[in-house]
Design an enzyme around this catalytic site. Structure first.
Site, PDB file in Angstrom:
ATOM      1  N   CYS A  11      -2.236  -0.181 -24.812  1.00 24.83           N
ATOM      2  CA  CYS A  11      -2.898  -1.310 -25.454  1.00 24.83           C
ATOM      3  C   CYS A  11      -2.731  -2.590 -24.653  1.00 24.83           C
ATOM      4  O   CYS A  11      -1.621  -2.930 -24.220  1.00 24.83           O
ATOM      5  CB  CYS A  11      -2.324  -1.500 -26.864  1.00 24.83           C
ATOM      6  SG  CYS A  11      -3.089  -2.857 -27.761  1.00 24.83           S
ATOM      7  N   GLU A  20      -8.089 -13.375 -30.328  1.00 21.68           N
ATOM      8  CA  GLU A  20      -9.405 -12.772 -30.273  1.00 21.68           C
ATOM      9  C   GLU A  20      -9.837 -12.283 -31.652  1.00 21.68           C
ATOM     10  O   GLU A  20      -9.018 -11.875 -32.469  1.00 21.68           O
ATOM     11  CB  GLU A  20      -9.402 -11.565 -29.319  1.00 21.68           C
ATOM     12  CG  GLU A  20      -8.994 -11.902 -27.907  1.00 21.68           C
ATOM     13  CD  GLU A  20      -8.899 -10.663 -27.025  1.00 21.68           C
ATOM     14  OE1 GLU A  20      -9.340  -9.581 -27.466  1.00 21.68           O
ATOM     15  OE2 GLU A  20      -8.384 -10.777 -25.907  1.00 21.68           O
ATOM     16  N   CYS A  30      -8.862  -4.858 -28.257  1.00 20.14           N
ATOM     17  CA  CYS A  30      -7.928  -5.954 -28.467  1.00 20.14           C
ATOM     18  C   CYS A  30      -7.168  -6.321 -27.210  1.00 20.14           C
ATOM     19  O   CYS A  30      -6.631  -5.481 -26.544  1.00 20.14           O
ATOM     20  CB  CYS A  30      -6.884  -5.613 -29.524  1.00 20.14           C
ATOM     21  SG  CYS A  30      -7.304  -4.458 -30.733  1.00 20.14           S
ATOM     22  N   CYS A  88       1.544  -8.797 -29.119  1.00 19.03           N
ATOM     23  CA  CYS A  88       2.054  -7.773 -30.024  1.00 19.03           C
ATOM     24  C   CYS A  88       3.391  -7.266 -29.497  1.00 19.03           C
ATOM     25  O   CYS A  88       3.572  -7.127 -28.282  1.00 19.03           O
ATOM     26  CB  CYS A  88       1.056  -6.612 -30.142  1.00 19.03           C
ATOM     27  SG  CYS A  88       1.562  -5.343 -31.335  1.00 19.03           S
ATOM     28  N   CYS A  98       2.809  -0.340 -27.693  1.00 19.11           N
ATOM     29  CA  CYS A  98       1.963   0.837 -27.439  1.00 19.11           C
ATOM     30  C   CYS A  98       1.508   0.815 -25.974  1.00 19.11           C
ATOM     31  O   CYS A  98       0.935  -0.179 -25.508  1.00 19.11           O
ATOM     32  CB  CYS A  98       0.761   0.844 -28.383  1.00 19.11           C
ATOM     33  SG  CYS A  98       1.220   0.903 -30.129  1.00 19.11           S
ATOM     34  N   HIS A 155      -1.904   8.029 -33.378  1.00 16.65           N
ATOM     35  CA  HIS A 155      -2.047   8.232 -31.938  1.00 16.65           C
ATOM     36  C   HIS A 155      -1.349   9.458 -31.367  1.00 16.65           C
ATOM     37  O   HIS A 155      -1.550   9.783 -30.190  1.00 16.65           O
ATOM     38  CB  HIS A 155      -1.587   6.996 -31.145  1.00 16.65           C
ATOM     39  CG  HIS A 155      -2.207   5.714 -31.594  1.00 16.65           C
ATOM     40  ND1 HIS A 155      -3.539   5.631 -31.942  1.00 16.65           N
ATOM     41  CD2 HIS A 155      -1.674   4.479 -31.779  1.00 16.65           C
ATOM     42  CE1 HIS A 155      -3.805   4.375 -32.307  1.00 16.65           C
ATOM     43  NE2 HIS A 155      -2.696   3.669 -32.228  1.00 16.65           N
ATOM     44  N   CYS A 191     -13.349  -8.120 -37.043  1.00 18.46           N
ATOM     45  CA  CYS A 191     -12.015  -7.608 -36.723  1.00 18.46           C
ATOM     46  C   CYS A 191     -11.144  -8.790 -36.344  1.00 18.46           C
ATOM     47  O   CYS A 191     -11.479  -9.533 -35.411  1.00 18.46           O
ATOM     48  CB  CYS A 191     -12.105  -6.595 -35.574  1.00 18.46           C
ATOM     49  SG  CYS A 191     -10.500  -5.944 -35.047  1.00 18.46           S
ATOM     50  N   SER A 207      -1.965   3.512 -37.476  1.00 17.82           N
ATOM     51  CA  SER A 207      -2.237   3.843 -36.079  1.00 17.82           C
ATOM     52  C   SER A 207      -1.279   4.944 -35.637  1.00 17.82           C
ATOM     53  O   SER A 207      -0.147   4.679 -35.226  1.00 17.82           O
ATOM     54  CB  SER A 207      -2.073   2.595 -35.204  1.00 17.82           C
ATOM     55  OG  SER A 207      -3.015   1.608 -35.569  1.00 17.82           O
TER      56      SER A 207
END
Length: 374
Positions: free
Chosen positions: A133, A106, A350, A126, A130, A233, A119, A231
């Protein structure tokens, strides 16, 4: 073989064409000369691809016909195909791109005033885990190639009217950017090349990472001017271990120290991305802890209200709570802003669009689809 036995004709598999921008400009010039043409023709090809929105070699009408045919035989202009395009009323476009092996990635184009920001992703999936996500729900499948990373910028730019160009890049899509650093740097070097690319300033590129200390230092040593976004968080080791499982191996302190080193080496201010999860990491005590962690550091906090993902238990934070969170940070001398949410109507966070399409009943993508969301 007995008489009368039928012999099936053998056919050769068609030779796979190499993505054009998988090759360096020097490789393309050498290939062009081997075909009996002048090296300057590569510059014409680049002008067509980067600025004149060519969708095929045939469209490059000021190239000799023989060269266009040879290009079409040996190369493909794009490394991916557009499988889906979603358009949102807030001037956000999301592309689902199909790689040659059938995997989906994407990228998102965001238009606002004078900025045209794309982006981009660096991996299929991934591996950072996380918990909030969508990108990592199936883990990481593979790294993207340099051509597949660069291709996202071209595909996004082709959505713009002639005369407009992508002005900024954020490497915040699918995947951990620094886990595929070599391919990413090669793609960005092409984007930022004034001679053989789009000529974008390195200072208009931001690379996001969950926080891999040694990779952050490796990036800092590359003599580039890219911005770094970490990132974060969570403001404490315990909470970050829950939300970002890789933190158990890395440690919040090590991440922040590596970010300090990045600023010291490059002079580029570090941004800390902080996805706000309602009732999880958005309370007053979290703002106080984040203020203590970052106070005195040359940094900026980018607060991101959560985009809900189907099947995950997290919710968007209360808007008043977000405002109080910002005020608490600023009261402690920490620069902070709230990122404007864009593209919710088209699953712009994402991994959401890829996940929705890969779970759809029909896996076939025959042609691009454009959806207008009202």
């Amino acid at each position: 073989m007995e008489a009368g036995d039928r012999v099936e004709p053998q056919t050769e598999e068609p030779r796979a064409r190499r993505p054009l921008f998988e090759a360096t400009a020097d490789e393309l010039r050498a290939w062009t000369v081997e075909q009996g043409h002048q090296a300057y023709r590569v510059r014409q090809i680049q002008q067509w691809a980067f600025h004149r929105r060519a969708s095929s070699f045939e469209a490059m009408t000021d190239l000799p016909l023989d060269l266009r045919r040879r290009l079409d035989a040996d190369w493909s202009l794009f490394a991916t195909a557009v499988a889906f395009r979603g358009e949102s009323p807030d001037a956000t476009d999301k592309l689902l791109l199909k790689c040659r092996d059938g995997r989906m990635i994407e990228c998102v184009l965001m238009t606002e005033e004078h900025r045209r920001t794309v982006c981009i992703s660096t991996q299929v999936g991934c591996g950072m885990g996380c918990v909030f996500c969508a990108s990592g729900l199936k883990g990481v499948e593979r790294n993207l190639t340099t051509a597949e990373i660069f291709d996202q910028v071209l595909q996004a730019q082709n959505l713009l009217p002639l005369g407009e160009s992508v002005s900024h890049i954020v490497v915040m899509g699918m995947g951990e950017s620094l886990a595929n650093l070599d391919a990413l740097l090669a793609a960005l070097d092409r984007v930022c090349s004034a001679d053989d690319g789009l000529g974008m300033s390195q200072r208009r590129v931001t690379i996001s990472t969950v926080g891999l200390p040694e990779k952050i230092r490796k990036l800092a040593a590359q003599d580039r001017q890219y911005h770094l976004a970490v990132s974060l968080h969570a403001p404490t080791e315990e909470l970050r271990n829950e939300l970002v499982p890789v933190n158990e191996k890395v440690g919040l302190t090590a991440v922040v120290q590596a970010a300090d080193d990045y600023f010291r080496i490059t002079g580029r201010q570090v941004t800390y991305e902080y996805v706000m999860l309602g009732g999880v990491n958005d309370r007053h005590e979290h703002a106080l802890a984040l203020g203590r962690l970052l106070r005195g550091r040359k940094s900026h906090v980018n607060l991101i209200p959560y985009n809900p993902v189907a099947g995950l238990p997290f919710e968007r934070p209360d808007p008043d709570g977000v405002r109080r969170f910002v005020a608490t940070l600023r009261d402690r001398g920490v620069s902070a802003t709230v990122r404007k949410t864009k593209g919710q109507a088209i699953d712009a966070a994402c991994g959401q669009l890829r996940r929705r399409f890969e779970s759809a009943p029909s896996p076939a993508f025959v042609s691009p689809v454009t959806v207008e969301v009202s």
